[in-house]
Design a protein around this motif. Structure first.
Motif, PDB file in Angstrom:
ATOM      1  N   HIS A 178     -26.399  -9.035  21.409  1.00 41.64           N
ATOM      2  CA  HIS A 178     -25.470  -9.733  22.295  1.00 41.64           C
ATOM      3  C   HIS A 178     -24.230  -8.871  22.548  1.00 41.64           C
ATOM      4  N   VAL A 179     -23.492  -9.197  23.596  1.00 41.04           N
ATOM      5  CA  VAL A 179     -22.215  -8.535  23.881  1.00 41.04           C
ATOM      6  C   VAL A 179     -21.147  -9.132  22.965  1.00 41.04           C
ATOM      7  N   PRO A 180     -20.503  -8.332  22.123  1.00 40.46           N
ATOM      8  CA  PRO A 180     -19.491  -8.898  21.228  1.00 40.46           C
ATOM      9  C   PRO A 180     -18.238  -9.403  21.950  1.00 40.46           C
ATOM     10  N   VAL A 181     -17.715  -8.606  22.897  1.00 38.48           N
ATOM     11  CA  VAL A 181     -16.432  -8.940  23.522  1.00 38.48           C
ATOM     12  C   VAL A 181     -16.499  -8.678  25.024  1.00 38.48           C
ATOM     13  N   ALA A 182     -16.253  -9.682  25.824  1.00 36.27           N
ATOM     14  CA  ALA A 182     -16.161  -9.507  27.277  1.00 36.27           C
ATOM     15  C   ALA A 182     -14.823  -8.870  27.630  1.00 36.27           C
ATOM     16  N   GLN A 183     -14.878  -7.844  28.476  1.00 34.85           N
ATOM     17  CA  GLN A 183     -13.674  -7.257  29.061  1.00 34.85           C
ATOM     18  C   GLN A 183     -13.839  -7.246  30.575  1.00 34.85           C
ATOM     19  N   THR A 184     -12.735  -7.458  31.292  1.00 35.54           N
ATOM     20  CA  THR A 184     -12.828  -7.727  32.731  1.00 35.54           C
ATOM     21  C   THR A 184     -11.739  -6.963  33.471  1.00 35.54           C
ATOM     22  N   TYR A 185     -11.894  -5.648  33.557  1.00 32.13           N
ATOM     23  CA  TYR A 185     -10.842  -4.814  34.113  1.00 32.13           C
ATOM     24  C   TYR A 185     -10.845  -4.813  35.634  1.00 32.13           C
ATOM     25  N   GLY A 186     -11.792  -5.520  36.259  1.00 30.07           N
ATOM     26  CA  GLY A 186     -11.686  -5.758  37.686  1.00 30.07           C
ATOM     27  C   GLY A 186     -10.445  -6.552  38.018  1.00 30.07           C
ATOM     28  N   ASP A 187      -9.980  -7.362  37.077  1.00 29.25           N
ATOM     29  CA  ASP A 187      -8.673  -8.021  37.134  1.00 29.25           C
ATOM     30  C   ASP A 187      -7.838  -7.398  36.025  1.00 29.25           C
ATOM     31  N   THR A 188      -7.023  -6.417  36.382  1.00 35.25           N
ATOM     32  CA  THR A 188      -6.395  -5.559  35.379  1.00 35.25           C
ATOM     33  C   THR A 188      -5.513  -6.320  34.395  1.00 35.25           C
ATOM     34  N   TRP A 189      -4.918  -7.432  34.822  1.00 34.78           N
ATOM     35  CA  TRP A 189      -4.013  -8.159  33.927  1.00 34.78           C
ATOM     36  C   TRP A 189      -4.711  -8.657  32.682  1.00 34.78           C
ATOM     37  N   THR A 190      -6.024  -8.884  32.761  1.00 30.68           N
ATOM     38  CA  THR A 190      -6.755  -9.420  31.616  1.00 30.68           C
ATOM     39  C   THR A 190      -6.902  -8.405  30.490  1.00 30.68           C
ATOM     40  N   SER A 191      -6.614  -7.140  30.762  1.00 28.41           N
ATOM     41  CA  SER A 191      -6.782  -6.093  29.745  1.00 28.41           C
ATOM     42  C   SER A 191      -5.700  -6.124  28.684  1.00 28.41           C
ATOM     43  N   GLN A 192      -4.634  -6.893  28.885  1.00 26.11           N
ATOM     44  CA  GLN A 192      -3.452  -6.830  28.016  1.00 26.11           C
ATOM     45  C   GLN A 192      -3.544  -7.687  26.757  1.00 26.11           C
ATOM     46  N   LEU A 193      -4.562  -8.549  26.661  1.00 27.13           N
ATOM     47  CA  LEU A 193      -4.515  -9.601  25.639  1.00 27.13           C
ATOM     48  C   LEU A 193      -4.522  -9.074  24.215  1.00 27.13           C
ATOM     49  N   PHE A 194      -5.304  -8.064  23.906  1.00 23.16           N
ATOM     50  CA  PHE A 194      -5.311  -7.550  22.534  1.00 23.16           C
ATOM     51  C   PHE A 194      -3.932  -7.052  22.110  1.00 23.16           C
ATOM     52  N   VAL A 195      -3.123  -6.590  23.067  1.00 28.21           N
ATOM     53  CA  VAL A 195      -1.766  -6.152  22.758  1.00 28.21           C
ATOM     54  C   VAL A 195      -0.815  -7.345  22.699  1.00 28.21           C
ATOM     55  N   LEU A 196      -0.816  -8.155  23.740  1.00 30.91           N
ATOM     56  CA  LEU A 196       0.173  -9.232  23.832  1.00 30.91           C
ATOM     57  C   LEU A 196      -0.089 -10.364  22.843  1.00 30.91           C
ATOM     58  N   ALA A 197      -1.362 -10.717  22.645  1.00 29.83           N
ATOM     59  CA  ALA A 197      -1.683 -11.834  21.745  1.00 29.83           C
ATOM     60  C   ALA A 197      -1.523 -11.461  20.285  1.00 29.83           C
ATOM     61  N   ASP A 198      -1.244 -10.217  20.007  1.00 30.04           N
ATOM     62  CA  ASP A 198      -1.060  -9.772  18.624  1.00 30.04           C
ATOM     63  C   ASP A 198       0.378  -9.957  18.148  1.00 30.04           C
ATOM     64  N   TYR A 199       1.246 -10.530  18.999  1.00 31.96           N
ATOM     65  CA  TYR A 199       2.658 -10.529  18.629  1.00 31.96           C
ATOM     66  C   TYR A 199       2.964 -11.393  17.413  1.00 31.96           C
ATOM     67  N   PHE A 200       2.248 -12.489  17.200  1.00 31.60           N
ATOM     68  CA  PHE A 200       2.475 -13.245  15.963  1.00 31.60           C
ATOM     69  C   PHE A 200       2.339 -12.325  14.758  1.00 31.60           C
ATOM     70  N   ASN A 201       1.333 -11.469  14.775  1.00 33.17           N
ATOM     71  CA  ASN A 201       1.097 -10.558  13.657  1.00 33.17           C
ATOM     72  C   ASN A 201       2.183  -9.490  13.554  1.00 33.17           C
ATOM     73  N   VAL A 202       2.678  -9.027  14.714  1.00 36.11           N
ATOM     74  CA  VAL A 202       3.777  -8.060  14.702  1.00 36.11           C
ATOM     75  C   VAL A 202       5.012  -8.687  14.058  1.00 36.11           C
ATOM     76  N   GLN A 203       5.359  -9.892  14.491  1.00 35.85           N
ATOM     77  CA  GLN A 203       6.560 -10.550  13.970  1.00 35.85           C
ATOM     78  C   GLN A 203       6.429 -10.891  12.493  1.00 35.85           C
ATOM     79  N   ALA A 204       5.226 -11.244  12.066  1.00 35.65           N
ATOM     80  CA  ALA A 204       5.020 -11.553  10.651  1.00 35.65           C
ATOM     81  C   ALA A 204       5.292 -10.332   9.778  1.00 35.65           C
ATOM     82  N   GLU A 205       4.977  -9.163  10.310  1.00 32.80           N
ATOM     83  CA  GLU A 205       5.158  -7.926   9.551  1.00 32.80           C
ATOM     84  C   GLU A 205       6.546  -7.327   9.753  1.00 32.80           C
ATOM     85  N   VAL A 206       7.080  -7.460  10.983  1.00 32.35           N
ATOM     86  CA  VAL A 206       8.389  -6.887  11.321  1.00 32.35           C
ATOM     87  C   VAL A 206       9.213  -7.993  11.978  1.00 32.35           C
ATOM     88  N   PRO A 207       9.848  -8.863  11.193  1.00 33.03           N
ATOM     89  CA  PRO A 207      10.498 -10.063  11.746  1.00 33.03           C
ATOM     90  C   PRO A 207      11.578  -9.788  12.784  1.00 33.03           C
TER      91      PRO A 207
END
Length: 427
Positions: A178-207
């Motif tokens: 199976h495909v593990p992770v769908a990526q959809t760069y035909g709509d470029t804005w969707t490519s940002q999620l792994f970076v932007l959605a990680d912010y909880f983890n960034v703040q937890a480590e660097v408040p």
């Protein structure tokens, strides 16, 4: 142009919201610019139809704008040239601040229904003058990962709490064909999620990252926790987690893939629950949701967006009527219309508008993060700085064109340009 209602009569009409006709029956057409997503269009149509039913002399001309940087540029250009529609939907947070709202938008503090808008939302549409310029157009959103529940059940997988568990799940999914992770760069804005959605983890480590980042004292390239999102994109490409057509696939393709089991995961904002309900209703309960996992030993929590708002530009021909429509959009009645149209996609931002008992599974999966206090606002709601080229940079990393470290450094340069344009001290 003759005003349709004297200001005193308008105030009374706004206060009562009786749903009657305007004091004068002059025919008026308001222009409304909305994003082109299926749920965005559906909500715009439903709200305008409901308002016209109350005010038959007021009709609407809906226009759709593209997403991503093309849509950002269109909104900024129209505001700068005085050609913006009477009402428009756009982001809250840093992108809102980039519109120079104190100069381009009508303040909405005096709308009667603003009293029922939650304070947490008001903060992300407040200008430097302390005035509120937008009303909520969607529920609060989580940024994380949709997953296909039947595939998880078939392979005996558990929802991951750490990135290492997510990696292991992806390898098991890939081994099963199976495909593990769908990526959809035909709509470029969707490519940002792994970076932007990680912010909880960034703040937890660097408040204090957001504070230092805004003050030009911390960078993505020199903060390992912040660079990690770029590294996740590089890892996914190098390990072959993506669908073969990731470069051309669109946002709707990604939703279809995770809903119908063509892919196990799709990193996305939870506003997409509405689009799944619109376009793949038979698969809605097959889609679950979890927050983007962080390192082992870190708390597991959700990055939250206050995504879209409705605004009125300065200098419009029909400002009074446009503000009355926006006031309607901030009412519990309009909130219920949104739920009826695209479903309940998350915690609601207007008092008196409650989630129904039978929310979609992905919404139920999101609520415990809010109930347990395991949330953090996305960086764009803690800092006014968000570089406009991020989606192009993340496409490059996710496509194997640029390594993560180089991408983080390039984004730091993009951020510097944005900060200087905004006149932020220290840049």
């Amino acid at each position: 142009m003759t005003r349709l209602i004297p200001s005193a009569a308008l105030a009374a009409a706004l206060a009562t919201m009786a749903g009657g006709a305007w004091a004068q029956e002059e025919e008026v057409t308001l222009t409304y610019l909305t994003d082109g997503s299926p749920d965005g269009v559906a909500v715009a149509e439903a709200l305008t139809e409901a308002y016209t039913a109350q005010h038959p002399n007021v009709t609407f001309d809906l226009e759709q704008r593209p997403g991503g940087s093309d849509g950002d540029n269109l909104v900024k250009t129209r505001l700068a040239t005085g050609e913006m529609s009477d009402i428009f939907a756009y982001n809250a947070g840093s992108l809102f601040q980039a519109l120079n709202p104190t100069e381009t938008l009508e303040p909405l503090d005096d709308l009667p229904n603003m009293a029922g808008v939650l304070d947490g939302f008001k903060g992300v549409v407040t200008g430097t003058d302390g005035k509120v310029y937008g009303v909520p157009l969607r529920a609060a959103m989580g940024g994380g990962i949709f997953y296909n529940v039947p595939m998880y059940e078939e392979l005996g997988l558990k929802v991951p709490q750490t990135w290492e568990e997510f990696e292991a799940n992806n390898e098991a999914i890939k081994a099963a064909g199976h495909v593990p992770v769908a990526q959809t760069y035909g709509d470029t804005w969707t490519s940002q999620l792994f970076v932007l959605a990680d912010y909880f983890n960034v703040q937890a480590e660097v408040p204090d990252f957001a504070e230092k980042y805004t003050a030009n004292q911390a960078k993505y390239a020199d903060t390992p926790a912040a660079m990690r999102g770029f590294e996740h994109l590089q890892e996914g490409f190098e390990k072959g987690w993506w669908n073969e057509d990731f470069g051309a696939a669109t946002y709707d393709d990604g939703l279809r893939m995770v809903a119908e089991g063509e892919a196990a995961h799709y990193p996305m904002l939870t506003f997409a629950i509405g689009a799944i309900q619109q376009n793949y209703p038979e698969s809605l309960e097959n889609v679950g949701f979890f927050a983007q996992p962080g390192p082992a030993g870190a708390p597991n929590g959700l990055t939250v967006w206050y995504l879209d708002a409705m605004y009125v530009p300065k200098g419009g021909e029909h400002t009074d009527i446009a503000k009355d429509f926006v006031n309607f959009a901030a009412s519990p009645e309009a909130c219920q219309i949104m739920i009826d149209t695209v479903g309940a996609t998350g915690p609601l931002l207007v008092e008196g508008c409650d989630l129904p008992a039978d929310v979609p599974r992905a919404v139920s999966d999101m609520l415990p993060y809010f109930q347990d206090g395991r949330t953090a606002p996305a960086l764009e709601f803690l800092s006014p700085i968000k570089g406009p080229a991020l989606e192009q940079i993340t496409v490059e990393v996710g496509s194997g064109i640029r390594p993560a470290a180089e991408a983080a450094a390039l984004y730091d340069q993009d951020v510097q340009k944005q900060a200087q344009q905004l006149g932020i001290e220290g840049w």
